[in-house]
Design a protein around this motif. Sequence first.
Motif, PDB file in Angstrom:
ATOM      1  N   ALA A  55      -1.545  11.539   5.945  1.00 37.24           N
ATOM      2  CA  ALA A  55      -2.481  12.445   5.283  1.00 37.24           C
ATOM      3  C   ALA A  55      -2.971  11.900   3.948  1.00 37.24           C
ATOM      4  CB  ALA A  55      -1.832  13.812   5.077  1.00 37.24           C
ATOM      5  N   MET A  56      -2.210  10.971   3.347  1.00 38.59           N
ATOM      6  CA  MET A  56      -2.663  10.353   2.102  1.00 38.59           C
ATOM      7  C   MET A  56      -3.789   9.358   2.368  1.00 38.59           C
ATOM      8  SD  MET A  56       0.770   9.769  -0.219  1.00 38.59           S
ATOM      9  CE  MET A  56       1.660   8.816   1.017  1.00 38.59           C
ATOM     10  N   VAL A  57      -3.875   8.846   3.590  1.00 38.57           N
ATOM     11  CA  VAL A  57      -4.899   7.872   3.942  1.00 38.57           C
ATOM     12  C   VAL A  57      -6.107   8.559   4.578  1.00 38.57           C
ATOM     13  CG1 VAL A  57      -5.413   5.839   5.329  1.00 38.57           C
ATOM     14  CG2 VAL A  57      -3.187   6.065   4.234  1.00 38.57           C
ATOM     15  N   VAL A  58      -5.837   9.441   5.534  1.00 43.55           N
ATOM     16  CA  VAL A  58      -6.902  10.221   6.182  1.00 43.55           C
ATOM     17  C   VAL A  58      -6.689  11.674   5.783  1.00 43.55           C
ATOM     18  CG1 VAL A  58      -7.992  10.866   8.347  1.00 43.55           C
ATOM     19  CG2 VAL A  58      -6.933   8.618   8.129  1.00 43.55           C
ATOM     20  N   THR A  59      -7.433  12.140   4.799  1.00 37.27           N
ATOM     21  CA  THR A  59      -7.208  13.483   4.287  1.00 37.27           C
ATOM     22  C   THR A  59      -7.653  14.520   5.305  1.00 37.27           C
ATOM     23  OG1 THR A  59      -9.362  13.488   3.195  1.00 37.27           O
ATOM     24  CG2 THR A  59      -7.488  12.757   1.901  1.00 37.27           C
ATOM     25  N   PRO A  60      -6.790  15.482   5.630  1.00 36.73           N
ATOM     26  CA  PRO A  60      -7.137  16.505   6.622  1.00 36.73           C
ATOM     27  C   PRO A  60      -8.423  17.246   6.293  1.00 36.73           C
ATOM     28  CG  PRO A  60      -4.789  16.574   6.131  1.00 36.73           C
ATOM     29  CD  PRO A  60      -5.405  15.628   5.151  1.00 36.73           C
TER      30      PRO A  60
ATOM     31  N   CYS B 290     -11.981   5.501   7.056  1.00 34.79           N
ATOM     32  CA  CYS B 290     -10.620   5.823   7.501  1.00 34.79           C
ATOM     33  C   CYS B 290      -9.963   4.592   8.121  1.00 34.79           C
ATOM     34  CB  CYS B 290     -10.642   6.964   8.518  1.00 34.79           C
ATOM     35  SG  CYS B 290     -11.108   8.572   7.832  1.00 34.79           S
ATOM     36  N   LEU B 291     -10.706   3.882   8.958  1.00 36.65           N
ATOM     37  CA  LEU B 291     -10.171   2.659   9.560  1.00 36.65           C
ATOM     38  C   LEU B 291      -9.840   1.627   8.489  1.00 36.65           C
ATOM     39  CD1 LEU B 291     -12.574   2.243  12.643  1.00 36.65           C
ATOM     40  CD2 LEU B 291     -10.185   2.994  12.682  1.00 36.65           C
ATOM     41  N   GLN B 292     -10.720   1.505   7.509  1.00 36.53           N
ATOM     42  CA  GLN B 292     -10.510   0.523   6.437  1.00 36.53           C
ATOM     43  C   GLN B 292      -9.252   0.846   5.622  1.00 36.53           C
ATOM     44  OE1 GLN B 292     -13.222   0.501   3.042  1.00 36.53           O
ATOM     45  NE2 GLN B 292     -13.438  -1.720   3.241  1.00 36.53           N
ATOM     46  N   LYS B 293      -8.981   2.138   5.414  1.00 38.90           N
ATOM     47  CA  LYS B 293      -7.795   2.537   4.663  1.00 38.90           C
ATOM     48  C   LYS B 293      -6.509   2.347   5.467  1.00 38.90           C
ATOM     49  CE  LYS B 293     -10.162   6.044   1.844  1.00 38.90           C
ATOM     50  NZ  LYS B 293     -10.305   7.499   1.594  1.00 38.90           N
ATOM     51  N   MET B 294      -6.601   2.501   6.771  1.00 37.42           N
ATOM     52  CA  MET B 294      -5.408   2.390   7.609  1.00 37.42           C
ATOM     53  C   MET B 294      -5.038   0.942   7.913  1.00 37.42           C
ATOM     54  SD  MET B 294      -6.311   5.489  10.276  1.00 37.42           S
ATOM     55  CE  MET B 294      -4.721   5.717  11.052  1.00 37.42           C
TER      56      MET B 294
ATOM     57  N   ASP C 167       0.832  -1.202   0.000  1.00 37.77           N
ATOM     58  CA  ASP C 167       0.000   0.000   0.000  1.00 37.77           C
ATOM     59  C   ASP C 167       0.862   1.245   0.000  1.00 37.77           C
ATOM     60  OD1 ASP C 167      -0.179   1.216   3.075  1.00 37.77           O
ATOM     61  OD2 ASP C 167       0.480  -0.864   2.879  1.00 37.77           O
ATOM     62  N   GLN C 168       0.220   2.372  -0.297  1.00 42.30           N
ATOM     63  CA  GLN C 168       0.900   3.640  -0.496  1.00 42.30           C
ATOM     64  C   GLN C 168       1.655   4.112   0.736  1.00 42.30           C
ATOM     65  OE1 GLN C 168      -1.798   6.846  -1.387  1.00 42.30           O
ATOM     66  NE2 GLN C 168      -0.447   7.640  -2.959  1.00 42.30           N
ATOM     67  N   ILE C 169       1.057   3.904   1.893  1.00 41.46           N
ATOM     68  CA  ILE C 169       1.628   4.494   3.103  1.00 41.46           C
ATOM     69  C   ILE C 169       2.915   3.822   3.551  1.00 41.46           C
ATOM     70  CG2 ILE C 169       0.462   3.098   4.844  1.00 41.46           C
ATOM     71  CD1 ILE C 169      -0.091   5.676   6.359  1.00 41.46           C
ATOM     72  N   SER C 170       3.134   2.584   3.087  1.00 37.67           N
ATOM     73  CA  SER C 170       4.325   1.849   3.547  1.00 37.67           C
ATOM     74  C   SER C 170       5.466   1.856   2.539  1.00 37.67           C
ATOM     75  CB  SER C 170       3.947   0.397   3.873  1.00 37.67           C
ATOM     76  OG  SER C 170       3.031   0.348   4.923  1.00 37.67           O
ATOM     77  N   GLN C 171       5.251   2.465   1.369  1.00 37.03           N
ATOM     78  CA  GLN C 171       6.235   2.293   0.309  1.00 37.03           C
ATOM     79  C   GLN C 171       7.586   2.926   0.677  1.00 37.03           C
ATOM     80  OE1 GLN C 171       4.545   4.104  -3.129  1.00 37.03           O
ATOM     81  NE2 GLN C 171       4.583   6.187  -2.311  1.00 37.03           N
ATOM     82  N   HIS C 172       7.555   4.033   1.459  1.00 39.68           N
ATOM     83  CA  HIS C 172       8.814   4.671   1.817  1.00 39.68           C
ATOM     84  C   HIS C 172       9.574   3.881   2.867  1.00 39.68           C
ATOM     85  CE1 HIS C 172       7.956   8.212  -0.536  1.00 39.68           C
ATOM     86  NE2 HIS C 172       6.795   8.353   0.068  1.00 39.68           N
ATOM     87  N   HIS C 173       8.891   2.903   3.509  1.00 36.72           N
ATOM     88  CA  HIS C 173       9.526   2.139   4.576  1.00 36.72           C
ATOM     89  C   HIS C 173       9.957   0.751   4.123  1.00 36.72           C
ATOM     90  CE1 HIS C 173       8.456   4.928   7.903  1.00 36.72           C
ATOM     91  NE2 HIS C 173       7.613   5.315   6.974  1.00 36.72           N
TER      92      HIS C 173
END
Length: 444
Positions: free
Chosen positions: A300-305, A130-134, A2-8
Amino acid sequence: MDQISQHHSETSLSAPSSKFSEKIGIFSHDFLKCIFYIAGRSSNNLRFTQKFYSTLASSSTLLEDFLDYHGAKNNKNWYLFRELTAGMRHIGLASNFQKHISNRLRYYDLPDSADFEREGEESLRFLNQCLQKMAPSALNEAQRLGIPLPENRFQDADFPSIQTTDPLEYDIDDENRNQQKQHIVKIASEFLNLVKNFDQIKFYERYRYPEILGIVPDKVNEVEVRRYEMLVHNLQSSFDTYVIHGGFRFGNRKLKQLRGFFSVVFHLLQMVGRLLHFYERHLHEAGYKNTYKRVQDELAMVVTPEQLLDCTMNYGLYYVCHFLALGKEHARMILNENIERAMVRVGVPQKLGFHARPSLLVAKIVQHYGGQVELVVGEDRFDASSVLDIQWAGGKIQKENLKEVVFEGDARTLRDIEILSAVNYGEDTMGKGVPLPKELKYLR
């Protein structure tokens, strides 16, 4: 991935201590079971019960405490997983408060609540999304970090709804408690003062995103919201202790409705506080750099402010203000039905009469207690909570050269007006202010 983990994905694993490795699987076990449960649900079946939200909240709190104890906030390798854990905790808690409102709404007996109910369902749907995306991001991080994944999975049967069709028998009558009126008057007055203080926020219309950014967090923030949350909770507790101990089904409907206003405002403030915490702590640009800023951007890409603040302000805080305004009129009605009424005859302010300062002080006393009080001049009656009305009365008093006037209404207020009149309404004969007695310290 997923997008949020790609940098890690390319981050090298720094081997934690053996004892940490032994325990991380234990302390993350139930949290990861919740994550698998969320990730396994389709978008068409994204509904959760209070039991699930409570399980998510307790398990994520335990895991967050464990990670913080071992310094995850200051470790590049573990920081994202720690932030996802904290984020899902706060979103889960906010969802639980909204779910509680939905479950209890019919008992609150609130006027014109159809739009509120509909928007509440929309807000809960957003939080669930939001929970589903995280969830996949948290699972990917757990796998990357080598955390043992639980073998068993939660099933729907583990999280039944709180609602049933067979409530217990109502067989405790808590009506006609001793000194009930005294407590009703005190609680209603405190509620009116809370509403008056909350007016500084004045969120009575929907705001666009740039306007919201102008007030969050500078004017509206977690600290302020939590302060009001505590005040409303104290009122609700006092009500349950001294007025009506039982539930909502029977008894004095006006009093039950007043508690409904307390309850819905309290739970909305709980939700708003959690979402503001998540925004301020995890999404708001606070000048951090490097790892902190990168993780913040990924969250912020997962839970948009923008969506989060829209839910927080244009639903949560908007309806807090809405129900406080409705509750204000309801509380004033109940207050005036229960106050002890009296009459006092006091002197007119010497030399200058009811000009600006004496009129303002009298009006402030009346507003402080919230009960109805009238200034009686002959056949005419004037609203003593209004500076303008008192000054109108002052003209008539001066014209008729009266030395005394009568106040009628809330006995508590009249006692303080007598105290004020004894010091010539807070000024000397030249119109200069003089110190007020300690009983009137709230006027300072």
